[in-house]
Write a protein that holds these residues in place. Structure first.
Motif, PDB file in Angstrom:
ATOM      1  N   SER A  97       0.837  -1.220   0.000  1.00 49.24           N
ATOM      2  CA  SER A  97       0.000   0.000   0.000  1.00 49.24           C
ATOM      3  C   SER A  97       0.864   1.259   0.000  1.00 49.24           C
ATOM      4  CB  SER A  97      -0.912   0.008   1.231  1.00 49.24           C
ATOM      5  OG  SER A  97      -0.124   0.207   2.369  1.00 49.24           O
ATOM      6  N   GLY A  98       2.151   1.084   0.330  1.00 53.56           N
ATOM      7  CA  GLY A  98       3.041   2.254   0.284  1.00 53.56           C
ATOM      8  C   GLY A  98       3.416   2.635  -1.143  1.00 53.56           C
ATOM      9  N   THR A  99       3.127   1.721  -2.085  1.00 49.99           N
ATOM     10  CA  THR A  99       3.585   1.967  -3.467  1.00 49.99           C
ATOM     11  C   THR A  99       2.433   2.030  -4.462  1.00 49.99           C
ATOM     12  OG1 THR A  99       5.401   0.490  -2.844  1.00 49.99           O
ATOM     13  CG2 THR A  99       5.342   1.203  -5.136  1.00 49.99           C
ATOM     14  N   ILE A 100       1.424   1.163  -4.281  1.00 53.97           N
ATOM     15  CA  ILE A 100       0.300   1.113  -5.239  1.00 53.97           C
ATOM     16  C   ILE A 100      -1.010   1.142  -4.456  1.00 53.97           C
ATOM     17  CG2 ILE A 100       1.553  -0.162  -7.042  1.00 53.97           C
ATOM     18  CD1 ILE A 100       0.281  -2.743  -5.978  1.00 53.97           C
ATOM     19  N   PRO A 101      -2.130   1.499  -5.100  1.00 58.71           N
ATOM     20  CA  PRO A 101      -3.420   1.455  -4.398  1.00 58.71           C
ATOM     21  C   PRO A 101      -3.751   0.003  -4.051  1.00 58.71           C
ATOM     22  CG  PRO A 101      -3.590   2.756  -6.428  1.00 58.71           C
ATOM     23  CD  PRO A 101      -2.278   2.036  -6.482  1.00 58.71           C
ATOM     24  N   THR A 102      -4.036  -0.260  -2.784  1.00 55.67           N
ATOM     25  CA  THR A 102      -4.404  -1.631  -2.396  1.00 55.67           C
ATOM     26  C   THR A 102      -5.668  -1.577  -1.536  1.00 55.67           C
ATOM     27  OG1 THR A 102      -3.169  -1.628  -0.322  1.00 55.67           O
ATOM     28  CG2 THR A 102      -1.968  -2.299  -2.308  1.00 55.67           C
ATOM     29  N   ALA A 103      -6.341  -2.709  -1.504  1.00 56.58           N
ATOM     30  CA  ALA A 103      -7.550  -2.827  -0.670  1.00 56.58           C
ATOM     31  C   ALA A 103      -7.676  -4.289  -0.263  1.00 56.58           C
ATOM     32  CB  ALA A 103      -8.787  -2.386  -1.448  1.00 56.58           C
ATOM     33  N   MET A 104      -8.484  -4.536   0.764  1.00 53.53           N
ATOM     34  CA  MET A 104      -8.670  -5.919   1.211  1.00 53.53           C
ATOM     35  C   MET A 104     -10.138  -6.203   1.448  1.00 53.53           C
ATOM     36  SD  MET A 104      -5.567  -6.804   3.844  1.00 53.53           S
ATOM     37  CE  MET A 104      -5.934  -8.572   3.689  1.00 53.53           C
ATOM     38  N   LEU A 105     -10.514  -7.434   1.150  1.00 53.42           N
ATOM     39  CA  LEU A 105     -11.838  -7.942   1.518  1.00 53.42           C
ATOM     40  C   LEU A 105     -11.633  -9.011   2.583  1.00 53.42           C
ATOM     41  CD1 LEU A 105     -13.516  -8.485  -1.993  1.00 53.42           C
ATOM     42  CD2 LEU A 105     -14.028  -6.685  -0.331  1.00 53.42           C
ATOM     43  N   PHE A 106     -12.482  -9.013   3.602  1.00 46.83           N
ATOM     44  CA  PHE A 106     -12.402 -10.064   4.623  1.00 46.83           C
ATOM     45  C   PHE A 106     -13.635 -10.948   4.511  1.00 46.83           C
ATOM     46  CE2 PHE A 106      -8.615  -8.881   6.446  1.00 46.83           C
ATOM     47  CZ  PHE A 106      -8.569  -7.573   6.875  1.00 46.83           C
ATOM     48  N   VAL A 107     -13.416 -12.245   4.774  1.00 52.18           N
ATOM     49  CA  VAL A 107     -14.521 -13.216   4.778  1.00 52.18           C
ATOM     50  C   VAL A 107     -14.734 -13.693   6.212  1.00 52.18           C
ATOM     51  CG1 VAL A 107     -15.216 -15.547   4.028  1.00 52.18           C
ATOM     52  CG2 VAL A 107     -14.169 -13.955   2.398  1.00 52.18           C
ATOM     53  N   ARG A 108     -15.982 -13.774   6.611  1.00 54.86           N
ATOM     54  CA  ARG A 108     -16.335 -14.118   7.997  1.00 54.86           C
ATOM     55  C   ARG A 108     -15.672 -15.408   8.468  1.00 54.86           C
ATOM     56  NH1 ARG A 108     -22.553 -13.823   9.165  1.00 54.86           N
ATOM     57  NH2 ARG A 108     -22.610 -14.965   7.196  1.00 54.86           N
ATOM     58  N   ASN A 109     -15.154 -15.355   9.709  1.00 54.04           N
ATOM     59  CA  ASN A 109     -14.555 -16.523  10.356  1.00 54.04           C
ATOM     60  C   ASN A 109     -15.256 -16.662  11.707  1.00 54.04           C
ATOM     61  OD1 ASN A 109     -13.013 -18.117  12.050  1.00 54.04           O
ATOM     62  ND2 ASN A 109     -11.059 -17.148  11.577  1.00 54.04           N
ATOM     63  N   PRO A 110     -16.255 -17.522  11.798  1.00 47.09           N
ATOM     64  CA  PRO A 110     -17.061 -17.588  13.023  1.00 47.09           C
ATOM     65  C   PRO A 110     -16.262 -17.944  14.268  1.00 47.09           C
ATOM     66  CG  PRO A 110     -17.647 -19.368  11.516  1.00 47.09           C
ATOM     67  CD  PRO A 110     -16.703 -18.480  10.787  1.00 47.09           C
ATOM     68  N   THR A 111     -15.126 -18.610  14.086  1.00 50.08           N
ATOM     69  CA  THR A 111     -14.330 -18.938  15.291  1.00 50.08           C
ATOM     70  C   THR A 111     -13.500 -17.721  15.706  1.00 50.08           C
ATOM     71  OG1 THR A 111     -12.308 -19.620  14.131  1.00 50.08           O
ATOM     72  CG2 THR A 111     -14.040 -21.283  14.373  1.00 50.08           C
ATOM     73  N   GLY A 112     -13.226 -16.848  14.745  1.00 51.66           N
ATOM     74  CA  GLY A 112     -12.349 -15.710  15.038  1.00 51.66           C
ATOM     75  C   GLY A 112     -10.896 -16.132  15.229  1.00 51.66           C
ATOM     76  N   VAL A 113     -10.654 -17.465  15.178  1.00 49.99           N
ATOM     77  CA  VAL A 113      -9.307 -17.967  15.458  1.00 49.99           C
ATOM     78  C   VAL A 113      -8.498 -18.009  14.162  1.00 49.99           C
ATOM     79  CG1 VAL A 113      -7.999 -20.002  16.208  1.00 49.99           C
ATOM     80  CG2 VAL A 113     -10.099 -19.344  17.422  1.00 49.99           C
ATOM     81  N   SER A 114      -7.227 -17.703  14.259  1.00 50.40           N
ATOM     82  CA  SER A 114      -6.352 -17.811  13.091  1.00 50.40           C
ATOM     83  C   SER A 114      -4.963 -18.228  13.572  1.00 50.40           C
ATOM     84  CB  SER A 114      -6.284 -16.471  12.346  1.00 50.40           C
ATOM     85  OG  SER A 114      -5.519 -16.600  11.162  1.00 50.40           O
ATOM     86  N   HIS A 115      -4.111 -18.565  12.603  1.00 48.14           N
ATOM     87  CA  HIS A 115      -2.771 -19.095  12.957  1.00 48.14           C
ATOM     88  C   HIS A 115      -2.933 -20.310  13.856  1.00 48.14           C
ATOM     89  CE1 HIS A 115      -0.256 -15.289  11.870  1.00 48.14           C
ATOM     90  NE2 HIS A 115      -0.992 -15.759  10.887  1.00 48.14           N
ATOM     91  N   SER A 116      -3.936 -21.112  13.498  1.00 48.93           N
ATOM     92  CA  SER A 116      -4.273 -22.327  14.260  1.00 48.93           C
ATOM     93  C   SER A 116      -5.177 -23.210  13.405  1.00 48.93           C
ATOM     94  CB  SER A 116      -5.042 -21.934  15.531  1.00 48.93           C
ATOM     95  OG  SER A 116      -5.913 -22.971  15.923  1.00 48.93           O
ATOM     96  N   PRO A 117      -5.106 -24.541  13.586  1.00 48.76           N
ATOM     97  CA  PRO A 117      -5.995 -25.421  12.809  1.00 48.76           C
ATOM     98  C   PRO A 117      -7.480 -25.121  13.038  1.00 48.76           C
ATOM     99  CG  PRO A 117      -4.293 -26.698  13.960  1.00 48.76           C
ATOM    100  CD  PRO A 117      -4.197 -25.297  14.472  1.00 48.76           C
TER     101      PRO A 117
END
Ligand code: HGY
Ligand code: MN
Ligand code: MN
Ligand code: MN
Length: 416
Positions: free
Chosen positions: A370-390
């Protein structure tokens, strides 16, 4: 697509993923990416930093719309962090072809290498090198736990490391980069939306705390004679939690290395890595200063020497409002689960309200670029809210909503 990718690098026991940069699992993911690209008639390209690109149209035309994410993982990572963005990119292209969309700009799908930094300790190596945010000498000095350097690892994996470095010409040909990613939190679950738009990425960094004491016999050394580095380390971990609570931030000592690492030997060295993030720079500075102050006091009390090194830092990323607002306009109220061309706008969850804009504490390639080009993100729902985990999860309907939303966005940005 998903069923071909999901077994790669998955540990049978933990059910977590171990797709670390330039390992055989990473190579298998890269093979999968190339096959997906070529099976769609896209032009496959590997850039000087080992990032993968799949092009529709001629990049030289410029103003390309690019979408994708990463395929590598943290140790025992989840199935969605990274791969959801790459699989959704290919699926969104399939959807646009189904719609008969006519591209007026080049489109590329990407897999950025070594986003998690699990092997060499620095996140977003592929995108940082490309954006010139990681110098070549610094990249060449990166070493894994076995002392293998990044160039050696690339070479062992069959890649030429001699050309790594900034790639301004490539970035100059990109008009917008949109990364779809599983949400690493529960904001969408709480708001009842399948898809959201990223607002900002918190400033965050990684600091290494080296506590150097004196190795000695665990059984014969009197307590008063010890200079045990494990004690100030343990007290610093607790101090980090306190500082984070005070500053409404987060702080984690998630990685530790002990020398000589023997059950019956008082350690000579305890090396701990702090990951801290906060909604604003001032709070982050407050946490790190507080943790370092506490660490120095505890180290001194135990006769232990302390060295603190800031290993990486990413300032706050405010995703450019123009592109972010364009996404919000394209998606309209309630992105995602509609059916048919441009169905993202107004269809979907049925709740007629704007697509939510979320902050995140997680770093991403879109943040680096984002420091160099226009960027954007879409997020998809994660009902557990947990990440970096199985335990990380996204329901199929929400993944489909994400693909439709991404297709709407790509159609709005790159098609007639
Ligand atoms: O650490 C992060 O925030 C990202 O997942 N690499
Ligand atoms: Mn991650
Ligand atoms: Mn990620
Ligand atoms: Mn002995």
């Amino acid at each position: 697509m998903w069923k071909d990718l999901s077994p790669i690098g998955r540990d049978a026991e933990s059910k977590g993923y171990r797709r670390h940069a330039w390992t055989p699992a990473d190579a298998d993911c890269r093979t999968w990416f190339k096959e997906q690209a070529e099976s769609r008639g896209l032009t496959y390209e590997l850039d000087r930093n080992g990032n993968q690109w799949a092009w529709l149209g001629d990049p030289a035309q410029g103003d390309a719309v690019v979408t994708g994410s990463h395929l590598d993982s943290v140790p025992d990572g989840g199935a969605f962090d990274g791969p959801l963005g790459v699989v959704s990119a290919f699926a969104a292209l399939d959807e646009l072809r189904r719609r008969g969309a006519e591209f007026t700009k080049p489109l590329a799908i990407t897999n950025f290498g070594d986003e998690e930094g699990a092997r060499f300790g620095l996140a977003c190596v592929g995108s940082r090198l490309t954006a010139g945010q990681l110098t070549v000498p610094a990249a060449r000095r990166l070493r894994d736990a076995d002392g293998i350097t990044l160039p050696e690892a690339m070479e062992n994996a069959g890649y030429d490391p001699t050309a790594i470095g900034p790639d301004p010409e490539r970035l100059a040909r990109i008009g917008a980069f949109v990364e779809l990613h599983v949400e690493q939190g529960r904001a969408l679950d709480l708001s009842g939306d399948p898809v959201g738009i990223a607002g900002a990425i918190w400033p965050h960094g990684r600091w290494r705390f080296d506590f150097a004491g004196e190795a000695n016999h665990a059984g014969t050394t009197r307590l008063v004679d010890r200079r045990d580095p494990m004690l100030p380390y343990a007290e610093t971990v607790l101090a980090a939690r306190r500082e984070a609570e005070l500053a409404r931030a987060v702080a984690t000592f998630g990685k530790i290395a002990v020398e000589p690492n023997g059950v019956n030997a008082i350690p000579s060295l305890v090396r701990g890595w702090l990951d801290s993030r906060a909604a604003d720079q001032e709070s982050l500075d407050q946490v790190v200063a507080g943790v370092e102050k506490a660490a120095r006091e505890h180290a001194e009390r135990h006769g232990v020497d302390l060295t603190v090194v800031r290993e990486s830092f990413t300032p706050v990323v405010e995703f450019g409002h123009a592109l972010r607002d364009e996404l919000a306009a394209i998606l309209g109220a309630g992105a995602g689960a509609g059916a048919g061309a441009g169905a993202g706008a107004g269809a979907g969850s049925g709740a007629e309200r704007p697509v939510p804009v979320l902050g995140t504490g997680a770093g991403h390639d879109a943040g680096i670029l984002s420091g160099t080009i226009p960027t954007a993100m879409l997020f998809v729902r994660n009902p557990t809210g947990v990440s970096h985990s199985p335990a990380e999860f996204a329901a199929e309907d929400d993944c489909v909503a994400g693909v439709l939303a991404l297709a709407d966005v790509l159609e709005g940005l790159a098609c007639r």
